[in-house]
Enzyme design. Structure first.
Site, short mmCIF file in Angstrom:
data_model
loop_
_atom_site.label_atom_id
_atom_site.label_comp_id
_atom_site.label_asym_id
_atom_site.label_seq_id
_atom_site.Cartn_x
_atom_site.Cartn_y
_atom_site.Cartn_z
N SER A 61 -33.89 36.26 -27.09
CA SER A 61 -33.55 36.56 -25.70
C SER A 61 -33.71 38.06 -25.49
O SER A 61 -33.74 38.84 -26.45
CB SER A 61 -32.12 36.10 -25.39
N GLU A 65 -32.63 41.49 -22.90
CA GLU A 65 -31.66 42.00 -21.92
C GLU A 65 -32.27 43.12 -21.08
O GLU A 65 -32.98 43.97 -21.60
CB GLU A 65 -30.44 42.52 -22.71
N ALA A 96 -19.27 47.52 -14.99
CA ALA A 96 -17.85 47.14 -14.94
C ALA A 96 -17.23 47.60 -13.62
O ALA A 96 -17.58 48.67 -13.11
CB ALA A 96 -17.12 47.76 -16.13
N ARG A 132 -15.29 41.78 -21.01
CA ARG A 132 -14.21 42.52 -20.37
C ARG A 132 -14.75 43.73 -19.62
O ARG A 132 -14.38 43.99 -18.49
CB ARG A 132 -13.20 43.00 -21.43
N ASP A 184 -15.48 48.06 -19.63
CA ASP A 184 -14.61 49.22 -19.84
C ASP A 184 -14.20 49.75 -18.48
O ASP A 184 -15.01 49.78 -17.56
CB ASP A 184 -15.36 50.30 -20.64
N HIS A 197 -14.85 46.46 -32.78
CA HIS A 197 -14.77 47.12 -31.48
C HIS A 197 -13.98 48.43 -31.64
O HIS A 197 -12.96 48.45 -32.34
CB HIS A 197 -14.10 46.17 -30.47
N LYS A 251 -11.70 34.14 -27.78
CA LYS A 251 -12.76 33.87 -26.79
C LYS A 251 -13.42 32.52 -27.08
O LYS A 251 -13.81 31.81 -26.17
CB LYS A 251 -13.80 35.00 -26.82
N PHE A 310 -25.21 56.64 -26.92
CA PHE A 310 -24.75 55.24 -26.80
C PHE A 310 -23.86 54.86 -27.97
O PHE A 310 -22.83 54.22 -27.82
CB PHE A 310 -25.93 54.27 -26.85
N HIS A 331 -31.31 39.00 -30.08
CA HIS A 331 -31.18 39.35 -28.66
C HIS A 331 -31.61 40.81 -28.55
O HIS A 331 -30.99 41.69 -29.15
CB HIS A 331 -29.72 39.18 -28.23
P1 FAD Z 1 -12.79 41.89 -25.36
O1 FAD Z 1 -13.31 40.75 -26.12
O2 FAD Z 1 -11.73 41.65 -24.34
O3 FAD Z 1 -12.26 42.97 -26.43
C1 FAD Z 1 -11.97 44.30 -26.05
C2 FAD Z 1 -10.96 44.91 -27.02
O4 FAD Z 1 -9.68 44.35 -26.81
C3 FAD Z 1 -11.27 44.68 -28.50
O5 FAD Z 1 -10.84 45.81 -29.22
C4 FAD Z 1 -10.43 43.46 -28.86
O6 FAD Z 1 -10.07 43.43 -30.24
C5 FAD Z 1 -9.20 43.68 -27.98
N1 FAD Z 1 -8.64 42.41 -27.49
C6 FAD Z 1 -9.32 41.35 -27.01
N2 FAD Z 1 -8.48 40.36 -26.62
C7 FAD Z 1 -7.24 40.82 -26.85
C8 FAD Z 1 -5.96 40.28 -26.61
N3 FAD Z 1 -5.81 39.06 -26.07
N4 FAD Z 1 -4.89 41.04 -26.97
C9 FAD Z 1 -5.05 42.27 -27.50
N5 FAD Z 1 -6.25 42.85 -27.74
C10 FAD Z 1 -7.33 42.13 -27.39
N6 FAD Z 1 -20.39 46.29 -20.62
C11 FAD Z 1 -20.61 46.33 -19.29
O7 FAD Z 1 -19.92 47.06 -18.56
N7 FAD Z 1 -21.60 45.57 -18.71
C12 FAD Z 1 -22.38 44.74 -19.44
O8 FAD Z 1 -23.26 44.06 -18.89
C13 FAD Z 1 -22.17 44.66 -20.84
N8 FAD Z 1 -22.89 43.83 -21.63
C14 FAD Z 1 -22.62 43.75 -22.96
C15 FAD Z 1 -23.33 42.83 -23.74
C16 FAD Z 1 -23.07 42.71 -25.10
C17 FAD Z 1 -23.85 41.71 -25.91
C18 FAD Z 1 -22.10 43.55 -25.72
C19 FAD Z 1 -21.85 43.45 -27.21
C20 FAD Z 1 -21.38 44.45 -24.96
C21 FAD Z 1 -21.62 44.56 -23.58
N9 FAD Z 1 -20.90 45.42 -22.77
C22 FAD Z 1 -21.14 45.48 -21.41
C23 FAD Z 1 -19.88 46.30 -23.35
C24 FAD Z 1 -18.47 45.67 -23.32
O9 FAD Z 1 -18.06 45.48 -21.99
C25 FAD Z 1 -17.52 46.63 -24.05
O10 FAD Z 1 -17.82 46.64 -25.43
C26 FAD Z 1 -16.03 46.41 -23.81
O11 FAD Z 1 -15.33 47.53 -24.35
C27 FAD Z 1 -15.46 45.17 -24.48
O12 FAD Z 1 -15.86 44.02 -23.88
P2 FAD Z 1 -15.53 42.60 -24.59
O13 FAD Z 1 -15.96 41.56 -23.69
O14 FAD Z 1 -16.03 42.61 -25.98
O15 FAD Z 1 -13.92 42.70 -24.61
#
Ligand code: FAD
Length: 284
Positions: A11, A13, A47, A103, A105, A145, A161, A212, A262
């Site tokens: 895939s 991006e 975000a 999620r 940032d 992370h 997740k 980055f 990817h």
């Molecule tokens: P989460 O899975 O929510 O994790 C974030 C942090 O919180 C981690 O440290 C985790 O351990 C902790 N955590 C998770 N759940 C809990 C809980 N229930 N209680 C306590 N702690 C918890 N960013 C963008 O803005 N736009 C994009 O399009 C984008 N695309 C991406 C695509 C990929 C493939 C990747 C790997 C990253 C991408 N990102 C993007 C970056 C991403 O948004 C950031 O890395 C962000 O900081 C974390 O997102 P996440 O979904 O992994 O968060």
């Protein structure tokens, strides 16, 4: 199932460009990347919704004109349930079946974290509201992370997740294949049973890559950093070295059982295609 038992998917991006020229370039790159026979093209999302309209535009253009499924990224930080529901309804109405659920940032200058705290809450929301309509991809971090309180906690949070309904994962990029193989072994040990596809960042520009990597916590091994630094502005040398390093990484990953790749294309087809050719994924 072990990672090697999943069918291999490739895939690519893109990010939503700002200018009309950028849009045309993306369309050209997208057309060229069809040679890789990708399962889908994904489009990033700013975000807090900062790229909302542009992401939607590229997603719908890709879905309508490329012949390949489009997968919008969707971040939940600083968002409301209503706004996310509305966007997902829009995608559903246009035949979108795959979402990369994140999620994100907290954008600088924004204060209100919104109605979701973590990506697992977004995944649960999508499942509750849309059943099995969407295939949900989530992010995984073989080098952990940057905000995780410990590797074990990060793995626990990754598992949340999947428990919430994610179907597969794409990793943050990395240049050390051991990090990936150890991570998927730990996942298997925890009973995590979804494909975890490595995210691949081709190397084009050292300064940008270093920026980055500092921000997202991806490690550039010292020997790679030193070599790239030594090339200074010699773009050809960076390209040749980067192509060797990343192609070898991809080869190791696929040989070791990774369920596909990817590519973070940065809206350019050249290096991704060159890697695909070296891996024998594209007929010359
Ligand atoms: P989460 O899975 O929510 O994790 C974030 C942090 O919180 C981690 O440290 C985790 O351990 C902790 N955590 C998770 N759940 C809990 C809980 N229930 N209680 C306590 N702690 C918890 N960013 C963008 O803005 N736009 C994009 O399009 C984008 N695309 C991406 C695509 C990929 C493939 C990747 C790997 C990253 C991408 N990102 C993007 C970056 C991403 O948004 C950031 O890395 C962000 O900081 C974390 O997102 P996440 O979904 O992994 O968060």
């Amino acid at each position: 199932m072990s990672q090697s038992d999943w069918p291999k998917t490739f895939s690519c991006e893109f990010f939503p460009p700002i200018t009309a020229e950028g849009f045309t370039k993306l369309q050209t790159a997208r057309q060229q990347l069809l040679a890789l026979r990708p399962a889908y093209f994904s489009v990033t999302y700013g975000a807090g919704g900062s790229t909302r309209d542009r992401t939607v535009e590229i997603v719908l253009d890709t879905q309508a004109h490329s012949g390949i499924s489009a997968a919008p990224h969707l971040t939940c930080i600083a968002s409301t349930r209503d706004s996310i529901r509305e966007l997902l309804n829009h995608y559903k109405a246009h035949g979108i079946r795959r979402i990369v659920a994140l999620r994100g940032d907290m954008p600088s200058g924004m204060r209100d974290p919104g109605e979701f705290r973590y990506a697992n809450e977004l995944v649960a929301f999508i499942r509750a509201e849309f059943g099995d309509h969407f295939h949900i991809e989530v992010a995984a971090y073989p080098e952990y992370h940057p905000q995780a309180s410990s590797p074990d906690k990060d793995l626990e949070n990754f598992q949340r997740k999947i428990n919430a309904g994610a179907n597969s994962a794409i990793t943050q990029y990395f240049y050390n294949s051991d990090a990936y193989f150890r991570f998927v072994d730990h996942c298997a040990g925890q009973g995590i049973d979804i494909p975890i596809v490595p995210g691949i960042m081709p190397i084009t520009n050292f300064t940008q890559l270093a920026r980055f990597s500092d921000a997202c916590g991806a490690e550039i091994p010292r020997w790679i950093r030193k070599k790239l630094e030594s090339f200074s502005d010699d773009r050809d040398a960076i390209r040749t070295f980067g192509l060797d390093v990343v192609s070898e990484l991809c080869r190791k990953l696929l040989d070791g059982g990774a369920p596909g790749l990817h590519f973070y294309t940065m809206n350019q087809a050249g290096l991704t295609l060159a890697i695909g050719e070296r891996l024998g994924l594209i007929a010359r």
